[in-house]
Design an enzyme around this catalytic site. Sequence first.
Site: not given
Ligand code: CA
Lengths: 199, 199, 199, 199, 199, 199
Positions: C95, C138
């Site tokens: 990611s 996140k």
């Molecule tokens: Ca990242």
Amino acid sequence: PKTKYANNNVAGVVTGLAWTSMGGDILFIESSMAKGKGKLTLTGNLGDVMKESATIALQFLKAHHDWLDLDANVFNKYDVHMHVPEGATPKDGPSAGITMLTSLASLFTQRKVKKNIAMTGEITLRGDVLPVGGIKEKILAAKRADIKELILCEKNKQDIDEINEEYLKGLSFHFVSNMREVLDIALSNQKVKDALTVQ
Amino acid sequence: PKTKYANNNVAGVVTGLAWTSMGGDILFIESSMAKGKGKLTLTGNLGDVMKESATIALQFLKAHHDWLDLDANVFNKYDVHMHVPEGATPKDGPSAGITMLTSLASLFTQRKVKKNIAMTGEITLRGDVLPVGGIKEKILAAKRADIKELILCEKNKQDIDEINEEYLKGLSFHFVSNMREVLDIALSNQKVKDALTVQ
Amino acid sequence: PKTKYANNNVAGVVTGLAWTSMGGDILFIESSMAKGKGKLTLTGNLGDVMKESATIALQFLKAHHDWLDLDANVFNKYDVHMHVPEGATPKDGPSAGITMLTSLASLFTQRKVKKNIAMTGEITLRGDVLPVGGIKEKILAAKRADIKELILCEKNKQDIDEINEEYLKGLSFHFVSNMREVLDIALSNQKVKDALTVQ
Amino acid sequence: PKTKYANNNVAGVVTGLAWTSMGGDILFIESSMAKGKGKLTLTGNLGDVMKESATIALQFLKAHHDWLDLDANVFNKYDVHMHVPEGATPKDGPSAGITMLTSLASLFTQRKVKKNIAMTGEITLRGDVLPVGGIKEKILAAKRADIKELILCEKNKQDIDEINEEYLKGLSFHFVSNMREVLDIALSNQKVKDALTVQ
Amino acid sequence: PKTKYANNNVAGVVTGLAWTSMGGDILFIESSMAKGKGKLTLTGNLGDVMKESATIALQFLKAHHDWLDLDANVFNKYDVHMHVPEGATPKDGPSAGITMLTSLASLFTQRKVKKNIAMTGEITLRGDVLPVGGIKEKILAAKRADIKELILCEKNKQDIDEINEEYLKGLSFHFVSNMREVLDIALSNQKVKDALTVQ
Amino acid sequence: PKTKYANNNVAGVVTGLAWTSMGGDILFIESSMAKGKGKLTLTGNLGDVMKESATIALQFLKAHHDWLDLDANVFNKYDVHMHVPEGATPKDGPSAGITMLTSLASLFTQRKVKKNIAMTGEITLRGDVLPVGGIKEKILAAKRADIKELILCEKNKQDIDEINEEYLKGLSFHFVSNMREVLDIALSNQKVKDALTVQ
Ligand SMILES: [Ca+2]
Ligand SMILES: [Ca+2]
Ligand SMILES: [Ca+2]
Ligand SMILES: [Ca+2]
Ligand SMILES: [Ca+2]
Ligand SMILES: [Ca+2]
Ligand SMILES: [Ca+2]
Ligand SMILES: [Ca+2]
Ligand SMILES: [Ca+2]
Ligand SMILES: [Ca+2]
Ligand SMILES: [Ca+2]
Ligand SMILES: [Ca+2]
């Protein structure tokens, strides 16, 4: 536990002291060189810490080449092979450090190592000698092997003081704190027979 | 847990602080160089994270060579060996970062490290200093070892504030947030005796 | 889980978003360069998949050097070091791909990264941006860290739609499908102070 | 299991078919090049057998460069990077062989891959195409992903014959026995937009 | 346990003695060379200690090239491959050392090895021959294989003295303490047919 | 267990015999070359012992290049890739030795391999052919695969003598003891179509 001191006829061969669960013993550090590019090969069933000791010893010698009147470039012109018999016995630990340094110094200078001497001590990259374990067992093994002189870290003096004096008869000790002392004591000024011209 | 501060006579040797399950201790980062091609050798029974710290420190120094009036090409002309005694003790973690940076900076400049100083802190590639753990144990060990000055991350100030002032007597602290501060504090302007000409 | 957005003064430093069993957090991708031969060094306790992301990002930049007015040969003239603090934390997964790409693009162009921006998304070698997991955690971490703008894969829009709008206040989103969009959004046209001349 | 056929705008990108315990899916082989010395980099969480397939495909292309009017020396002038998204998914097995070959052929010739085509089959170094498993699941996945044409080993025809014709509607099949057939079918004569000059 | 002594027509082929839980056997050390750069390749399912023996043997030969009238540079002009049949049998230990040394000496000099001779013994880098285990089983195997002469370390003489004389009929022994003796005994002065010109 | 003999149109492709817990089968050794520097790449899910066989075969060919009228330098001018389909099947053991040797000999000479021939046997570096296991199962597999001629080690003749003659109908045998015989029997004097000029 029955190895004997051999002789000092070959450059690069130095007597060390080992300590295992089986007791103390002497061991030999043997170094040999051949025209090359500075590669270091290590054999003798060595563990990672013992291999690191060889790397430190070689780097220390490079950084202090002037101590032995060696040219700084000489280290890039030879491959060095260091072996520790016997091949079937796994070995590890930092205590062969000063023995390895002396071996490499003898190899590159082709100077003889002093007769009937053995040593044990960890080295650091700045040149200090550190104490190691198993001193009592190592001393007994040294006597059995006809060693007369021993180089130890000064911090190992206390271990000697605890040993019955009876056992120390016939042995003389050098207690050192840095690698320059080791080389001054261990290396003879005499070159080996048929000395190589290392340049 | 009985190591003592040594001295600052050798370039590349810096005092750090370690923290293990056995308590705090000081440790030494020792760096040495030899003519070569920019290879970095690491010894001292180091784990992967600690090895990474050395890589980061060297890259940071390369990228900021102008801070220390170093030529950018100098890093490709020498091999560097960094050792952390004692060889028998496995070591890991990022907390030696600023100590390693200072060691390399002292090595390449041949400048003395300030006397009786020790340090602990993680580094980043952009130059920040990050806080580390075990501060209390490390401080106690520093005192025992005759350390007078300490460099810590400013985010570790809170750990110091929690320590009984009694224990802090005779210690002065530098709380830093970036690597430039570390070098400014730790490096003396004086060169070591017999300084190498690094070029 | 208490890291804060820092600043955008240094080329090659970009803010990403991480997601672990402990919750979300921001992380930094830091890249640095030095004259060399195109070697890529990765530190920060990275797993294999995360290392692959860095390799893909660098190759993508090489193949699309013209996007950023870079000379194709520049990649063979510098060694690149990419670090992801903090060293003690193992990290893995794909990611960080777009964050790594942005970091390398900023490094080679010496252009500033936009202020208060963070991003998360997998990259492919053809330039697509793929969705990633842990979006909710996140986003919350981004807010706590004072992030104002976020770059996400357009396929992650549905994850945002499921978050209570209350939590999204003060955040603006860029949903992208390819890497050109990422670079257009993330890179400022302004160079960093004391920008290197990369050529 | 929800990937879709993308497009054929980029050289080196080819659609393959995967089969896991989760069912069938399409996957993409993506290859990219940069001036270099013939290094092959593989990413995408690939197992050893799948990596070997890439090596075989590249060697086969080298040995048959004349098929595609490529200069034999071109392979030593570029580094090739092959990636298989998605990075978090481990992948292995030989069945991507013909897809990898087609990817490299498209990359070096910069010719488009035929639209809406997918393929699966093991390759050998002499150029034979070998049958692979999971055909039924792969076919169903291909349909869901809007694939229209499929390239399979002729020895996989029997697997197709066992599938209910209902499921095969809208799909056309190419059954091949060697790699020349694969390239003849899969590669368009048209170059991609902004084709590189590979020489 | 049914291998037979073959012949001495090929340079670099020497008969050794092995000892496993299955009993004693003879084994062959086979060395071959090709124009190259000094690389040593080892095959035959060898363990680390046995590989180290080959390295020691080669280094010893380099350091004592003058013993055999070899030019020091010749070792950097050939690649050496040493194989120990049979490939399916794992082998380890230091006892093939003198056999490997003899094999390399025969290879580089192209001199024949003495007929119907076999040997076993560990080597050191300084040239000593060390005793090995399994002597009784090895001797019995040597007889079965039509060996007439044996080279052993002088420290293994005591093992021979313990064997019933009946079993020793037809065997003659050379007890040696260093590698020069081994080469003097084992190498014929005659070159092999179609000897290579090694220079 | 259903592989068929293919054809002999491609240089470097040779039919061997495999024996697993599943029974006997034929297998193919495929070698291919490209301009390079003498690198040997091995694929096909091969174990260490089987990889060693390839190394031995290549070294043997180098050392006996004159047997096939090859220039000694040709081996440093090409990279060789050897593959053993099928990629999903792990393979190991020394029995493909003579098949690998024949494959490399055919590759470098571009000579056809004899039609409908298969072989199995271990090789040594001095050129002997050693017996292998699983002969009965391998013979049965060879018949099923339309093999007409077989090359075996002469020491495997006894295994053939124990097979019911019924099963051997239509098969002719070559029992060999060294590698020169293998090449004499297996290699046709005819070059393959479109033979490469190897020099
Ligand atoms: Ca990242
Ligand atoms: Ca002993
Ligand atoms: Ca010692
Ligand atoms: Ca200590
Ligand atoms: Ca520290
Ligand atoms: Ca954090
Ligand atoms: Ca998918
Ligand atoms: Ca596929
Ligand atoms: Ca045998
Ligand atoms: Ca032996
Ligand atoms: Ca089969
Ligand atoms: Ca075979």
